[in-house]
Design an enzyme around this catalytic site. Sequence first.
Site, mmCIF file in Angstrom:
data_model
loop_
_atom_site.group_PDB
_atom_site.id
_atom_site.type_symbol
_atom_site.label_atom_id
_atom_site.label_comp_id
_atom_site.label_asym_id
_atom_site.label_seq_id
_atom_site.Cartn_x
_atom_site.Cartn_y
_atom_site.Cartn_z
ATOM 1 N N CYS A 34 0.744 -1.401 0.117
ATOM 2 C CA CYS A 34 -0.137 0.142 -0.173
ATOM 3 C C CYS A 34 0.898 1.207 0.214
ATOM 4 C CB CYS A 34 -0.662 0.017 1.347
ATOM 5 S SG CYS A 34 -2.090 -1.116 1.165
ATOM 6 N N ASP A 439 22.397 35.926 -13.001
ATOM 7 C CA ASP A 439 20.966 36.604 -13.100
ATOM 8 C C ASP A 439 20.850 37.729 -12.185
ATOM 9 O OD1 ASP A 439 18.339 35.921 -14.113
ATOM 10 O OD2 ASP A 439 18.096 36.660 -12.122
HETATM 11 ZN ZN LIG Z 1 -3.998 0.159 0.300
#
Ligand SMILES: [Zn+2]
Length: 514
Positions: A34, A439
Amino acid sequence: MNLDWQVCSRARLSRDPRFDGKFFIAVRGSKVYCRSICPAPTAKEENCRYFASAAAAAEAGYRPCLRCRPECSPGTPAWLGTSNTVSRALRLIGESGLEDGGVEVLAERLGVGSRHLRRLFLQHLGATPSAVANTRRMHFAKKLIDETGLPMSHVAQASGFGCVRRFNAAIRKTYHRTPTQIRRIAHQKTSLPGNQYLFRLGFRPPYQWESMLAFLAARATPGVEEVTEGRYRRTISLQGDNGYFEVSLDQKHEALSVHIQFEDSRALFLIIERIRRMFDLNADWQPIAVRLRTDPSLARRVEQIPGLRVPGCWNGFELTIRAILGQQITVKGATALAGRIVSAFGRPFSATGGMTHIFPSPEVLADANLASVGLTTARAETIRALARAVCERRIGFEGVVDSDAFLARLCEIPGIGPWTAQYVAMRALGEPDAFPSGDLGLLRALNVDGVRELERRSQAWRPWRAYAAMYLWNSASDGRSLARKTALSRSEKTPMVKTTARERTSRERASIVA
Ligand SMILES: [Zn+2]
């Protein structure tokens, strides 16, 4: 692999989106991995394993979660900058469009041994280069199944599986479901014409969308790009096909919403990779902020504008031309010139709104009479020389492995000096440490007199000097939006200060941000 177990654990329990994509959680019982933000009930700590990449979790035998969809997490962050070889390898994997050249080919392009490359990948990502490439292919296929209506045979091709049989087998093995079953779970609501696609590309919050859009709006090339009502749009050309895309913020999902129109679905992976880079979606803002906050002159700016990104570009050639046009004139002036080049030499294209042309190709600009649209002789010659170098393949913006060597070749073109090169490194190569120290806008923002002094100060911001530059340019307005316009245009008109760099490349004159 240096994952801090306690940090991972806290991020997992609080579902902290700032860690999304920086590690993955695998649960022993379910054999699923996950994202840190997964809405599923949290597992007990002793059942969790942490992995530095999705590929590492996949190699250990875990399947991607169908709920939090690891394929939607923001990409591998730039903190892999600690290993230049790994970040370059990841960039090449992204640019090769998922073709399976094998580790040997990849290692050869990077100029390292394949065993060394494998070791570096294992150290930083916990997975081999081929596992990383395979996981990306699988994730992209899953995204196409979930988010598009493409026929499965096209999905198989677009995600680099070659034939449908291999694709079906791989999906079944990984997800324990057929592609059709997965598509059913996705519950797609929108239906679009065959050549149009809608994708959601995640970022790790915070993300300063307003600043990104403002930066791109000021520099939008008429006819090719436009910014209206919070959306950025542009025409694109790739492998002989033309199309366009549109990007807007999807705050709720911490993502950018991308609408693409393009005929050949096999180009989708490359288009999406380029959009990710253009909008700096892989950046991990936390370590950048930690580093920049150590300098008192940046601390307040970082606090005020969390999540500022470095805007990239769609096409390196086009960006370099914009940088050349921006030398010594205002952003507005450069934009107008770019618009004239496009209407004179670009290819007509019909799409909605102001997108009327495809940006001219190097082949066309190599012989173009640029004086006819108001360019000075010197600048016209610089652009033609760049275009010729690209046509003759002396310069190529894709697959750049050695940035320093690339920039040295770029600087051989008369009219291109260190300022332009560093600006190109920032925006076209995505080098997080690039820094145009000549710059004037940067010198003014910090109130320092010389390039050398600015270089010295900037050492403390490494390896994130490009982000520091964005903060300094952004703070030219200092949050007072009314003062912003005048402050910017005044400094933009002023040529670059005298430096040794300027003496070396006398024709380069830089203004603030091309
Ligand atoms: Zn999950």
